[in-house]
Design a protein around this motif. Structure first.
Motif, PDB file in Angstrom:
ATOM      1  N   ARG A   1       1.930  35.096  92.929  1.00  0.00           N
ATOM      2  CA  ARG A   1       3.216  35.024  92.232  1.00  0.00           C
ATOM      3  C   ARG A   1       3.509  36.331  91.513  1.00  0.00           C
TER       4      ARG A   1
ATOM      5  N   ARG B   1     -10.421  20.955  81.791  1.00  0.00           N
ATOM      6  CA  ARG B   1     -11.050  22.101  81.140  1.00  0.00           C
ATOM      7  C   ARG B   1     -10.853  22.058  79.637  1.00  0.00           C
TER       8      ARG B   1
ATOM      9  N   THR C   1      -8.820  22.338  85.601  1.00  0.00           N
ATOM     10  CA  THR C   1      -9.262  23.425  86.475  1.00  0.00           C
ATOM     11  C   THR C   1      -9.416  22.873  87.886  1.00  0.00           C
TER      12      THR C   1
ATOM     13  N   VAL D   1       5.257  30.125  83.838  1.00  0.00           N
ATOM     14  CA  VAL D   1       4.525  28.888  84.154  1.00  0.00           C
ATOM     15  C   VAL D   1       5.409  27.815  84.783  1.00  0.00           C
TER      16      VAL D   1
ATOM     17  N   ARG E   1       1.865  25.246  85.861  1.00  0.00           N
ATOM     18  CA  ARG E   1       0.766  25.841  86.636  1.00  0.00           C
ATOM     19  C   ARG E   1       0.195  27.024  85.878  1.00  0.00           C
ATOM     20  N   ASP E   2      -0.913  27.499  86.361  1.00  0.00           N
ATOM     21  CA  ASP E   2      -1.548  28.645  85.726  1.00  0.00           C
ATOM     22  C   ASP E   2      -0.594  29.844  85.724  1.00  0.00           C
TER      23      ASP E   2
ATOM     24  N   ASP F   1     -10.590  27.178  91.655  1.00  0.00           N
ATOM     25  CA  ASP F   1     -10.669  28.161  90.568  1.00  0.00           C
ATOM     26  C   ASP F   1     -12.022  28.894  90.646  1.00  0.00           C
ATOM     27  N   PRO F   2     -12.019  30.204  90.396  1.00  0.00           N
ATOM     28  CA  PRO F   2     -13.278  30.950  90.483  1.00  0.00           C
ATOM     29  C   PRO F   2     -14.366  30.422  89.546  1.00  0.00           C
ATOM     30  N   GLY F   3     -13.971  29.736  88.495  1.00  0.00           N
ATOM     31  CA  GLY F   3     -14.956  29.223  87.541  1.00  0.00           C
ATOM     32  C   GLY F   3     -15.395  27.792  87.827  1.00  0.00           C
TER      33      GLY F   3
ATOM     34  N   LEU G   1      -1.918  30.500  78.532  1.00  0.00           N
ATOM     35  CA  LEU G   1      -1.242  29.750  79.590  1.00  0.00           C
ATOM     36  C   LEU G   1      -2.035  29.759  80.888  1.00  0.00           C
TER      37      LEU G   1
ATOM     38  N   ARG H   1      -5.376  20.760  80.355  1.00  0.00           N
ATOM     39  CA  ARG H   1      -5.430  21.711  81.464  1.00  0.00           C
ATOM     40  C   ARG H   1      -6.570  21.300  82.395  1.00  0.00           C
TER      41      ARG H   1
ATOM     42  N   PHE I   1      -6.447  32.600  88.345  1.00  0.00           N
ATOM     43  CA  PHE I   1      -7.118  31.327  88.100  1.00  0.00           C
ATOM     44  C   PHE I   1      -6.282  30.200  88.691  1.00  0.00           C
ATOM     45  N   LYS I   2      -6.951  29.089  88.973  1.00  0.00           N
ATOM     46  CA  LYS I   2      -6.265  27.949  89.567  1.00  0.00           C
ATOM     47  C   LYS I   2      -6.398  26.759  88.623  1.00  0.00           C
ATOM     48  N   SER I   3      -5.341  26.502  87.881  1.00  0.00           N
ATOM     49  CA  SER I   3      -5.357  25.357  86.982  1.00  0.00           C
ATOM     50  C   SER I   3      -3.946  24.797  86.874  1.00  0.00           C
TER      51      SER I   3
END
Lengths: 174, 270
Positions: A31, B162, B172, A19, B126-127, B176-178, A65, B170, B132-134
């Protein structure tokens, strides 16, 4: 069957790096996955059951995470931990080439699994595009980074995981 | 191949030496005309022997004077190098601090501009996955941050909170797909749902094929979801596809905020 503290530490250290530092290595949003590499390294030497347990542990850490669904990585990593553990029993010489192939394969399996699961839960999610756009490049990247990581830490890992083949040692037999 | 390389350590050391020499030579090319410290030292040491063969005691004294002069220059040079390095690092640190102050100032303007209470925060992680993108920020429940609060930078909306923890949360991201945000096209006023697909782009869903949505259009928050204030910029249309099957066209939107390099953001507390 009991966990060994250095191995757990290895797994958690990979998670912390994942992370923080690994984000610097991001290429077009993809990544390398150090936690998966750690799960592979531990599972391939530990057999199916340990593979599942190490996979689950790595997966739950990854779930915590990550901003995704809880359980997605836990299950996926347990699956690949099992596969790696099973494959480990049939491998006579775990060389760098075998490590590359192994990490690439389990990363791709885990990626495909995640994509299919996500397409099930997220409306309009294109699993095939995710496999081609995320899982495949990430698998190649993770395999390259994984082989390098295992090679760099081969001496330390060889003491922790005696027959990983990282210090020039070879497994005597299946 | 790696094992092959590890078995040839001599070759590896040779390669390292050659590489180091190449780097050294490169540094000399960049600073032509000046002698290196090593050259000065070698010359200073050799000079008394050369001079001693055909000179008197007077010139021998001159050698010593020269030696101490060079020694003093070398010490002065080392001190100046150290000073230069310290000033260089300080300059970088101050430039970075000035940039950060500029960004934080712009973030605080966000609250003034829209009339919200905002809580600036820094991205600390970062995620862990590429799926996922968070981002993880350094503000949480103790700072008044709660679930579903919008996060934005001065260039646009970043996403929504989120989950919150004691002193972190956190967020989102829009990609992010969600992620799903109620949105509308600024020019045509066609409304839809902006969803992420895990890539660097989002998709504006439920836009009918006859709708006049074009690349370059700005996409704003419609405010219908009751979470993100109406009118906040979300992204810009980059591509449309009316040939897609079904009733709706495919509209791809690039977020106005640079989500890949985000370092600070503001949580809109309202």
């Amino acid at each position: 069957m009991k966990f060994r503290v250095p191995l757990i530490f290895f797994l958690l250290a990979s998670a912390v790096l994942q992370v923080t530092v690994v984000d610097w290595l991001s290429l077009w949003g993809v990544r390398p996955n150090l936690i998966l590499v750690a799960v592979y390294a531990l599972s391939i030497t530990g057999g199916e059951m340990r593979g599942i347990m190490y996979g689950a542990l790595g997966g739950i850490v990854m779930d915590c995470l990550s901003g995704g669904m809880m359980g997605l990585f836990l299950s996926g990593y347990a699956l690949v931990g099992y596969l790696a553990g099973r494959a480990g029993r049939r491998v006579f010489n775990i060389s760098e080439v075998a490590n590359f192939g192994g990490i690439f394969a389990i990363s791709l399996v885990q990626g495909a699994y995640s994509a299919v699961v996500m397409s099930t839960f997220i409306n309009g999610y294109d699993a095939w595009a995710a496999i081609l756009g995320v899982a495949l490049p990430q698998s190649v990247y993770t395999a390259c980074a994984g082989v390098l990581m295992l090679w760099l830490f081969r001496k330390r890992l060889a003491d922790m995981v005696p027959w990983l083949g990282l210090a020039g040692r070879r497994r005597a037999g299946a | 191949m790696l094992r092959h390389v590890s078995n040839n350590r001599g070759l590896l050391v040779l390669a390292a030496v050659v590489l180091a020499c190449f780097l050294w030579m490169t540094s000399q090319v960049r600073e032509p005309g000046g002698a290196s410290l090593l050259e000065r030292g070698v010359n200073a040491l050799a000079y008394p022997f050369v001079k001693g063969t055909d000179s008197t005691s007077k010139s021998f004294r001159g050698v010593w004077e020269g030696y101490f002069y060079l020694f003093g220059l070398s010490a002065e040079n080392d001190r100046l190098r150290e000073e230069n390095g310290r000033l260089y690092m300080e300059n970088i640190r101050l430039r970075e601090a000035a940039r950060k102050a500029g960004r934080l100032d712009a973030l605080s303007q966000l609250g003034t501009e829209y009339g919200f209470r905002v809580r600036p925060a820094s991205v600390v992680g970062r995620d862990a996955s590429s799926w996922f993108k968070s981002v993880l920020i350094d503000a949480g429940e103790s700072d008044g941050v709660a679930r579903n609060m919008p996060a934005a930078t001065y260039t646009g909306v970043v996403g929504k909170v989120r989950e919150t923890f004691g002193s972190s949360a956190r967020v989102t991201l829009l990609t992010d797909p969600g992620s799903a945000v109620s949105a509308l096209d600024e020019r045509s006023r066609d409304a839809g749902i902006l969803v992420g697909d895990g890539s660097s782009l989002c998709r504006l869903q439920y836009i009918e094929k006859h709708a006049d949505v074009r690349p370059g259009d700005l996409v704003l928050a419609s405010g219908l979801d009751g979470l993100i204030p109406k009118g906040m910029p979300l992204g810009e249309v980059v591509k449309t596809n009316r040939a897609a099957s079904g009733y709706f066209q495919e509209v791809y939107v690039r977020p106005t905020a640079d989500l890949e390099h985000i370092e600070e953001l503001s949580i809109i507390l309202r």
